[in-house]
Design a protein around this motif. Structure first.
Motif, short mmCIF file in Angstrom:
data_model
loop_
_atom_site.label_atom_id
_atom_site.label_comp_id
_atom_site.label_asym_id
_atom_site.label_seq_id
_atom_site.Cartn_x
_atom_site.Cartn_y
_atom_site.Cartn_z
N SER A 154 0.83 -1.22 0.00
CA SER A 154 0.00 0.00 0.00
C SER A 154 0.86 1.27 0.00
N PRO A 155 1.70 1.43 -1.03
CA PRO A 155 2.67 2.52 -1.01
C PRO A 155 2.04 3.89 -1.24
N ARG A 156 2.69 4.90 -0.69
CA ARG A 156 2.34 6.28 -1.00
C ARG A 156 2.96 6.70 -2.32
N VAL A 157 4.00 6.00 -2.73
CA VAL A 157 4.66 6.26 -4.01
C VAL A 157 5.24 4.94 -4.51
N LEU A 158 5.22 4.75 -5.83
CA LEU A 158 5.76 3.55 -6.45
C LEU A 158 7.03 3.95 -7.20
N LEU A 159 8.16 3.36 -6.80
CA LEU A 159 9.44 3.65 -7.42
C LEU A 159 9.79 2.51 -8.37
N MET A 160 10.01 2.85 -9.64
CA MET A 160 10.23 1.83 -10.67
C MET A 160 11.54 2.11 -11.39
#
Length: 361
Positions: A154-160
């Protein structure tokens, strides 16, 4: 630096071959692409935001303070509400797809779970794969599982970090629609590292260009892609990004008509699109030629009046021409001889013949 909505990162970190020194003010939603050549600091920047690298500075994500050296604040990576997807899927080989996805979700208190596993599985089309082991998956399927596992936190931001770099063209085409769907339906901001202009054109809503650890430019992708002083607008891959809406679909000719501020463009595609639907088009500069007068009896379907805004040198014997078509930027890559023989200069009106248009979405 405030803790206002948005992603704010002021980071400094010395490397052997460059110094990361960035001050990023990014939107708190959408897909922000970090773009640049290998070794420019894209991955280092992402890892510093995640807390995997200890840079000097501050990191605020939509009101959450993850780092602020001035206040002696440091939140370790495992306590930051983020999801991280690497270039390699790195799934747990001894766990099924379902248990891989559940890994982060089970470690999160129930009150903090904002993304259900069922929703993540449905969004990424994994229902039929839940009982499989990772070694039985294709490369594209493994990356989709890795993304679902990241969403389980349940991330506040997705780092890819270049999530498609290890995939062939077919597997990339398989995964890209899922990334678009995630952004539309979950509204989780993504920071997306890539050196692919195609991925920028298709996914990005905000663009950061990096060079040698520093920000070269940042802003709307369509604006930066058409700036002749930036590296995206040079060479064979230079392209303009056009935003419009579908006006018509001709099933017999497989021809989509997209209206935009400068007129309309016809695109051949095997897939119908609904009238009124938003469309994002990519027009390569090498596919645009210029004429002084409207061409007659031509096979080129797309001819647009435009004004020459800027002319800049490109490869030897070629120039890049930036055009304004009703407020939309286009580019044409033509020979120096053509420019000279047509007498083209900034401020003049020409007719742009667009030989090829691709749907970027």
């Amino acid at each position: 630096m405030s803790a206002a909505p948005g992603i704010h990162a002021r980071l400094q970190l010395a490397r052997a071959d460059f110094v990361l020194d960035v001050d990023l003010q990014l939107p708190g939603d959408g897909v922000t692409a970090l773009f640049g050549p290998s070794g420019c600091g894209k991955t280092t920047c992402l890892r510093a935001i995640a807390g995997l690298e200890r840079a000097r500075g501050a990191v605020h994500v939509n009101g959450d303070v993850w780092q602020d050296d001035a206040r002696r604040t440091w939140v370790p990576t495992h306590r930051r509400a983020l999801g991280y997807v690497f270039q390699e899927a790195s799934l747990f080989a001894h766990l099924t797809v379902q248990r891989n996805i559940e890994y982060g979700w089970k470690r999160l208190p129930a009150a903090q779970r904002r993304v259900s596993l069922e929703h993540a599985v449905e969004l990424l089309g994994l229902s039929a794969l839940l009982a499989r082991m990772p070694q039985l998956l294709s490369g594209g399927e493994r990356q989709r599982v890795a993304i679902a596992r990241a969403l389980g936190a349940s991330p506040r931001v997705l780092l890819m970090d270049e999530p498609l770099a290890a995939l062939d063209a077919a597997r990339k085409a398989e995964v890209l629609p899922y990334l678009e769907r995630l952004q539309r339906e979950l509204r989780i901001p993504m920071l997306y590292v890539t050196h692919s202009a195609d991925e920028v054109a298709r996914l990005a809503t905000h663009l950061v260009l990096l060079r040698a650890g520093r920000v070269l430019a940042q802003g709307a992708p369509a604006a930066l892609m058409a700036r002749l002083d930036l590296p995206l607008a040079t060479g064979d891959g230079a392209a303009a990004l056009v935003h419009g809406r579908v006006q018509a679909w001709d099933a017999q000719d497989h021809l989509l008509t997209v209206g935009f501020a400068g007129g309309r463009l016809h695109v051949t595609t095997p897939h119908a699109r609904a009238v009124g639907e938003e469309a994002r088009l990519r027009v390569l500069a090498r596919d645009v030629s210029l004429a002084r007068s409207p061409p007659q009896a031509t096979s080129v379907l797309n001819v647009l009046p435009a004004c020459i805004v800027q002319i800049a040198p490109d490869a030897p014997g070629q120039v890049m021409v930036r055009l304004d078509a009703g407020g939309t930027a286009l580019m044409a890559r033509i020979t120096v001889r053509s420019q000279r023989e047509l007498g083209l200069a900034e401020g003049e009106t020409v007719f742009a013949q667009v030989k090829g248009v691709a749907l970027a979405d």
